[in-house]
Design a protein around this motif. Sequence first.
Motif, PDB file in Angstrom:
ATOM      1  N   ARG A 145     -54.100 -21.392  14.570  1.00 13.85           N
ATOM      2  CA  ARG A 145     -54.654 -20.132  15.072  1.00 13.85           C
ATOM      3  C   ARG A 145     -56.137 -19.985  14.730  1.00 13.85           C
ATOM      4  N   PHE A 146     -56.533 -20.437  13.533  1.00 15.52           N
ATOM      5  CA  PHE A 146     -57.886 -20.194  13.050  1.00 15.52           C
ATOM      6  C   PHE A 146     -58.718 -21.471  13.023  1.00 15.52           C
ATOM      7  N   THR A 147     -59.990 -21.281  12.690  1.00 18.60           N
ATOM      8  CA  THR A 147     -60.941 -22.382  12.541  1.00 18.60           C
ATOM      9  C   THR A 147     -61.765 -22.113  11.285  1.00 18.60           C
ATOM     10  N   PRO A 148     -62.588 -23.081  10.857  1.00 21.47           N
ATOM     11  CA  PRO A 148     -63.457 -22.798   9.703  1.00 21.47           C
ATOM     12  C   PRO A 148     -64.393 -21.617   9.941  1.00 21.47           C
ATOM     13  N   GLU A 149     -64.714 -21.341  11.194  1.00 24.27           N
ATOM     14  CA  GLU A 149     -65.630 -20.235  11.516  1.00 24.27           C
ATOM     15  C   GLU A 149     -64.924 -18.887  11.551  1.00 24.27           C
ATOM     16  N   THR A 150     -63.610 -18.872  11.739  1.00 21.03           N
ATOM     17  CA  THR A 150     -62.897 -17.603  11.873  1.00 21.03           C
ATOM     18  C   THR A 150     -62.053 -17.243  10.656  1.00 21.03           C
ATOM     19  N   LEU A 151     -61.976 -18.131   9.671  1.00 19.07           N
ATOM     20  CA  LEU A 151     -61.207 -17.835   8.468  1.00 19.07           C
ATOM     21  C   LEU A 151     -61.999 -18.280   7.239  1.00 19.07           C
ATOM     22  N   GLN A 152     -62.701 -17.304   6.649  1.00 17.35           N
ATOM     23  CA  GLN A 152     -63.541 -17.584   5.491  1.00 17.35           C
ATOM     24  C   GLN A 152     -62.855 -17.279   4.164  1.00 17.35           C
ATOM     25  N   TYR A 153     -61.984 -16.252   4.154  1.00 19.51           N
ATOM     26  CA  TYR A 153     -61.428 -15.787   2.887  1.00 19.51           C
ATOM     27  C   TYR A 153     -59.925 -15.549   2.977  1.00 19.51           C
ATOM     28  N   ILE A 154     -59.259 -15.705   1.836  1.00 17.85           N
ATOM     29  CA  ILE A 154     -57.860 -15.312   1.668  1.00 17.85           C
ATOM     30  C   ILE A 154     -57.790 -14.313   0.522  1.00 17.85           C
ATOM     31  N   CYS A 155     -57.076 -13.210   0.758  1.00 23.82           N
ATOM     32  CA  CYS A 155     -56.775 -12.237  -0.287  1.00 23.82           C
ATOM     33  C   CYS A 155     -55.272 -12.304  -0.548  1.00 23.82           C
ATOM     34  N   PRO A 156     -54.855 -13.001  -1.598  1.00 23.27           N
ATOM     35  CA  PRO A 156     -53.424 -13.179  -1.860  1.00 23.27           C
ATOM     36  C   PRO A 156     -52.804 -11.944  -2.487  1.00 23.27           C
ATOM     37  N   GLY A 157     -51.503 -11.782  -2.281  1.00 23.99           N
ATOM     38  CA  GLY A 157     -50.806 -10.607  -2.789  1.00 23.99           C
ATOM     39  C   GLY A 157     -50.143 -10.807  -4.133  1.00 23.99           C
ATOM     40  N   ALA A 158     -50.389 -11.938  -4.781  1.00 19.93           N
ATOM     41  CA  ALA A 158     -49.806 -12.200  -6.103  1.00 19.93           C
ATOM     42  C   ALA A 158     -50.605 -13.311  -6.773  1.00 19.93           C
ATOM     43  N   ASN A 159     -50.352 -13.501  -8.058  1.00 18.56           N
ATOM     44  CA  ASN A 159     -51.014 -14.554  -8.839  1.00 18.56           C
ATOM     45  C   ASN A 159     -52.532 -14.398  -8.874  1.00 18.56           C
ATOM     46  N   GLY A 205     -47.548  -7.486  -7.958  1.00 17.93           N
ATOM     47  CA  GLY A 205     -48.195  -7.642  -6.659  1.00 17.93           C
ATOM     48  C   GLY A 205     -49.551  -6.955  -6.610  1.00 17.93           C
ATOM     49  N   THR A 206     -50.495  -7.572  -5.900  1.00 20.88           N
ATOM     50  CA  THR A 206     -51.819  -6.997  -5.693  1.00 20.88           C
ATOM     51  C   THR A 206     -51.901  -6.399  -4.295  1.00 20.88           C
ATOM     52  N   SER A 207     -52.305  -5.153  -4.217  1.00 21.68           N
ATOM     53  CA  SER A 207     -52.480  -4.449  -2.952  1.00 21.68           C
ATOM     54  C   SER A 207     -53.964  -4.350  -2.617  1.00 21.68           C
ATOM     55  N   LEU A 239     -68.691   1.908   5.052  1.00 20.82           N
ATOM     56  CA  LEU A 239     -67.553   2.104   5.934  1.00 20.82           C
ATOM     57  C   LEU A 239     -67.073   0.778   6.514  1.00 20.82           C
ATOM     58  N   ASN A 240     -67.184  -0.243   5.763  1.00 21.96           N
ATOM     59  CA  ASN A 240     -66.556  -1.530   6.060  1.00 21.96           C
ATOM     60  C   ASN A 240     -66.410  -2.237   4.726  1.00 21.96           C
ATOM     61  N   SER A 241     -65.383  -1.862   4.004  1.00 22.16           N
ATOM     62  CA  SER A 241     -65.207  -2.347   2.641  1.00 22.16           C
ATOM     63  C   SER A 241     -63.755  -2.736   2.406  1.00 22.16           C
ATOM     64  N   ILE A 242     -63.553  -3.673   1.488  1.00 21.35           N
ATOM     65  CA  ILE A 242     -62.227  -4.083   1.058  1.00 21.35           C
ATOM     66  C   ILE A 242     -62.152  -3.900  -0.452  1.00 21.35           C
ATOM     67  N   PHE A 243     -61.120  -3.207  -0.893  1.00 22.22           N
ATOM     68  CA  PHE A 243     -60.893  -2.989  -2.315  1.00 22.22           C
ATOM     69  C   PHE A 243     -59.568  -3.634  -2.720  1.00 22.22           C
ATOM     70  N   ALA A 244     -59.468  -4.028  -3.976  1.00 26.21           N
ATOM     71  CA  ALA A 244     -58.221  -4.541  -4.547  1.00 26.21           C
ATOM     72  C   ALA A 244     -57.763  -3.614  -5.659  1.00 26.21           C
ATOM     73  N   PHE A 245     -56.473  -3.325  -5.683  1.00 17.61           N
ATOM     74  CA  PHE A 245     -55.878  -2.520  -6.742  1.00 17.61           C
ATOM     75  C   PHE A 245     -55.382  -3.422  -7.873  1.00 17.61           C
ATOM     76  N   PRO A 246     -55.294  -2.896  -9.075  1.00 20.05           N
ATOM     77  CA  PRO A 246     -54.693  -3.673 -10.165  1.00 20.05           C
ATOM     78  C   PRO A 246     -53.257  -4.054  -9.824  1.00 20.05           C
ATOM     79  N   PRO A 247     -52.774  -5.189 -10.309  1.00 15.73           N
ATOM     80  CA  PRO A 247     -51.385  -5.592 -10.052  1.00 15.73           C
ATOM     81  C   PRO A 247     -50.396  -4.494 -10.424  1.00 15.73           C
ATOM     82  N   ASN A 248     -49.362  -4.374  -9.616  1.00 13.20           N
ATOM     83  CA  ASN A 248     -48.388  -3.292  -9.740  1.00 13.20           C
ATOM     84  C   ASN A 248     -47.095  -3.827 -10.354  1.00 13.20           C
ATOM     85  N   ARG A 249     -46.700  -3.277 -11.497  1.00 13.00           N
ATOM     86  CA  ARG A 249     -45.471  -3.722 -12.155  1.00 13.00           C
ATOM     87  C   ARG A 249     -44.243  -3.495 -11.288  1.00 13.00           C
TER      88      ARG A 249
END
Length: 253
Positions: free
Chosen positions: A207-221, A59-61, A44-54
């Motif tokens: 806004r962020f620091t190395p301690e508060t921003l570990q990951y980026i989940c991009p919406g394309a590419n 775009g990745t959701s 109950l604390n998970s992140i999923f990625a969907f396949p790119p949407n034509r």
Amino acid sequence: MCSLPQQPSQTTKSPRVVLSDGVPSGSVLYTLTETSSTSTNFALNSIFAFPPNRETLGGTSYFIVRNEGNILIDCPALDQTNQDFWRSHGGVRWLFLTHRGAIGKAAEIQQILGCEILIQEEEAYLLPGLTVTTFSQEFTLNSTAQVVWTPGHSPGSSCLYYQEFGGVLFTGRHLVPNQQSQPMPLRTAKTFHWSRQIKSLQSLLERFTPETLQYICPGANTGLLRGKRLIDQAYQRLAGLDLQAMLAAQAIL
């Protein structure tokens, strides 16, 4: 709650785990049978990625599953696989749209799932007749998730920050990987305002620091990530960008 209409699937692939408490990244937590779909042992604390949407130009959701209510970030394909996935994981509380190019079939998703749509006020006019929550600068969804306006790619381009896992930023097309899998603001023919996009990136660094921003989940590419599904060491990578050089180079074009 009604079922989503059966439509031809664009892909047979199921959503994949990006990050999850107690579950190795890359595991498949979702299985299908001929007659039904079930989820197995998803945290109950998970992140999923969907396949790119034509329908959203590749775009990745993403989907955040947690007790306070699930958050769908941008619109994936509205097919049977995703319908079953949403149902098995408790539905959708919020549908957050990072920019106008990610709207897809938001109207149909809201109609069937009964979720709330969240979009920056500059682009809410693109969803006529829908029940929409808008914001100006920032909006807090729950104790761990907040959205922030980052204009530039489009007038209402925005990012969602999720404070779990050391800090995850869902950037839509504001920041996407380049050929070296590095997060970059990329200017295209459809870029609304390049200098504002660079300014928005600078505001994220403040806004962020190395301690508060570990990951980026991009919406394309996301294919340029070569299977990694996210960008790690996010703050350090962003801090290493020469923003002034980007502005100067684009000014010459």
